[in-house]
Motif scaffolding. Structure first.
Motif, short mmCIF file in Angstrom:
data_model
loop_
_atom_site.label_atom_id
_atom_site.label_comp_id
_atom_site.label_asym_id
_atom_site.label_seq_id
_atom_site.Cartn_x
_atom_site.Cartn_y
_atom_site.Cartn_z
N SER A 384 0.83 -1.19 0.00
CA SER A 384 0.00 0.00 0.00
C SER A 384 0.87 1.25 0.00
O SER A 384 2.01 1.24 0.47
CB SER A 384 -0.90 0.01 1.24
N ASP A 388 -0.68 8.73 1.48
CA ASP A 388 -0.44 9.68 0.40
C ASP A 388 -1.46 9.45 -0.72
O ASP A 388 -1.47 8.39 -1.36
CB ASP A 388 0.99 9.50 -0.12
N ALA A 389 -2.30 10.44 -0.98
CA ALA A 389 -3.37 10.26 -1.96
C ALA A 389 -2.85 10.16 -3.39
O ALA A 389 -3.50 9.59 -4.26
CB ALA A 389 -4.36 11.42 -1.86
N ASP A 392 -0.28 6.13 -4.04
CA ASP A 392 -1.10 5.23 -3.23
C ASP A 392 -0.77 3.75 -3.37
O ASP A 392 -1.43 2.92 -2.75
CB ASP A 392 -2.59 5.47 -3.53
#
Length: 484
Positions: A384, A388-389, A392
């Motif tokens: 994952s 952090d958008a 990702d």
């Protein structure tokens, strides 16, 4: 000497070996210098002609701030000297220097045909890293969607002023994955050859019937890897005594040797393919396409090319195949101790009144390495990207590489235990193996002499030296070659 790279065609496993293992430098060919200079000119024209275009890390901030557009003045003021820049990763285990040299070599593949939108001087500076002490790159903590963290370590000593767009080309892409895969790919055949020779020595020590290694089986099975494994075993066992054998079939662990060794050969072949493709792959984000008839100034696009999806599963496959070899080695060590029939000595590895049952400890140790190998040889899934958008999903390559190193360590140990056990069994029964195996047997005994003491002796240090040296001790017959 230096490896001359003129195009991506020059990023081969052979050239990787020259740079990483043999310590040669890298020089840019004139074809590459012209391509880079032309691409840099095109890229600068692109920025001037399309001032509002999105170019990741050049007209925008990188990472989570990707939505922030930079003005032309900000783009110019963001030129950056990497001197003193440091990555936050750390750990007690680090990559060997040869692998770091391989990363420098692999980094240049993005440059030579102009896809890094960088000047030849930048590529010269990268190649120049090979002339100085290289940075320590930890094996732990090297996560992220690409390879920014390890590449920041690699480029920390680079001192050069960069123009807009040149910074991202230094720390983006997947040259680390290419180098890690290539490092294992060029070393794996040596370990495979050591495994085949050691198992052949075990066949001789156990007096297993030779029919399970008949080359005619290859036509029936129809698999290239298994056929090659049959040929390899046959080369080691050529002119073996066909009469002094068990009167019945050997245990499964002996009869399936060509199948399991064939599996390992297939996995190594796929890893070599994955590494070869990765070395010559352009993996930057953004990636620059030089000018053509449709795009007179070229174009720069965002991609996920920095994610290497070839090397991690190929490493996992070799790890799994080698964990199976550790299982076979453990089974063989046990078989050499317990025997099969009344025509065996009660304890195949001990003369009456000699070292007694002391060698059964080798089987215990082999079992320990088997469990360690199995624990490490697990599938590496995509990590994952945490909170952090933008970034990702993370990169699994370093995790797969670390696990493979553990499995390889267990293979070396298990083969050392089996080689020493086979040597002892042949010594106890006053037999010689097939002629092709005798030089190997002599080298094994030079490190781990046979036991002839009722009290035994501490063998740990000897076995460790044998495990570290075994791949280098094997000089396979030509037909046993595993593509070194």
């Amino acid at each position: 000497m230096a490896v001359v790279v003129a195009s991506r065609r020059d990023f081969t496993l052979d050239n990787y070996r020259r740079v990483s293992v043999h310590g040669e430098g890298v020089t840019l060919g004139e074809e590459a210098r012209r391509a880079m200079a032309a691409s840099r000119t095109g890229f600068e024209r692109l920025l001037r002609s399309q001032p509002g275009t999105f170019v990741y890390g050049t007209t925008s901030r990188p990472g989570i701030e990707v939505g922030r557009t930079l003005t032309p003045d900000e783009q110019r003021s963001s030129t950056w000297s990497l001197h003193g820049e440091r990555s936050p990763s750390f750990g007690t285990d680090a990559l060997e220097e040869r692998v770091v040299r391989g990363m420098v070599f692999a980094r240049l593949a993005n440059y030579v045909e102009g896809h890094a939108n960088s000047r030849p001087e930048v590529a010269d500076a990268i190649a120049g890293l090979l002339d100085d002490p290289l940075p320590r790159i930890p094996l732990q903590g090297e996560v992220g969607p690409g390879e920014v963290i390890p590449l920041s370590h690699l480029m920390a000593g680079l001192s050069i002023d960069l123009l807009p767009g040149e910074r991202m080309a230094l720390v983006n892409g997947s040259p680390c994955a290419a180098a890690l895969g290539a490092d294992i790919a060029i070393g794996a055949p040596g370990r495979q050859a050591a495994a085949e020779a050691t198992f052949a020595l075990s066949v001789e020590a156990f007096r297993a019937p030779l029919e399970a290694y008949d080359p005619a089986l290859g036509d029936l099975w129809g698999d290239e890897g298994e056929t090659a494994a049959l040929s390899g075993l046959g080369s080691w066992l050529h002119d073996a005594d066909a009469d002094n054998r068990l009167g019945h079939q050997a245990p499964v662990s002996y009869r399936i040797l060509p199948k399991v060794l064939g599996q390992s050969r297939r996995a190594i072949a796929e890893l070599r393919r994955a590494a070869a493709v990765s070395l010559r792959s352009v993996s930057d984000n953004p990636v620059y396409f030089p000018p053509d008839d449709v795009h007179p100034h070229g174009r720069a696009i965002s991609t996920g090319g920095f994610h290497n999806a070839l090397v991690p599963p190929a490493l996992d496959a070799v790890s799994a195949a080698w964990a199976d070899l550790v299982l076979l080695a453990e089974r063989h060590v046990t078989a050499l101790h317990v025997g099969q029939t009344a025509d065996h000595l009660p304890h195949l590895l001990a003369r009456p009144g000699g070292a007694g049952g002391r060698t059964n400890l080798l089987g215990w140790v082999a079992g320990s390495y088997l469990e360690e190998a199995r624990s490490a040889a697990t599938m590496t899934h995509l990590p994952s990207g945490w909170a952090d958008a933008q970034n990702d999903v993370a990169n699994p390559t370093f995790a797969a590489y670390r696990k493979h190193r553990e499995v390889a360590r267990c293979v070396d140990a298990a083969l050392a235990l089996l080689a020493a056990s086979s040597s002892q069994a042949l010594w106890v029964t006053d037999r010689l193996p097939a002629p092709a195996l005798r030089p190997l047997l002599d080298r094994v005994r030079s490190i781990v002499p046979p036991l002839d003491d009722p009290a035994g002796r501490a063998m740990g240090e000897e076995l460790a030296r044998l495990g570290a040296a075994l791949a280098g001790l094997v000089r396979p017959p030509a037909s046993a070659d595993v593509d070194r």
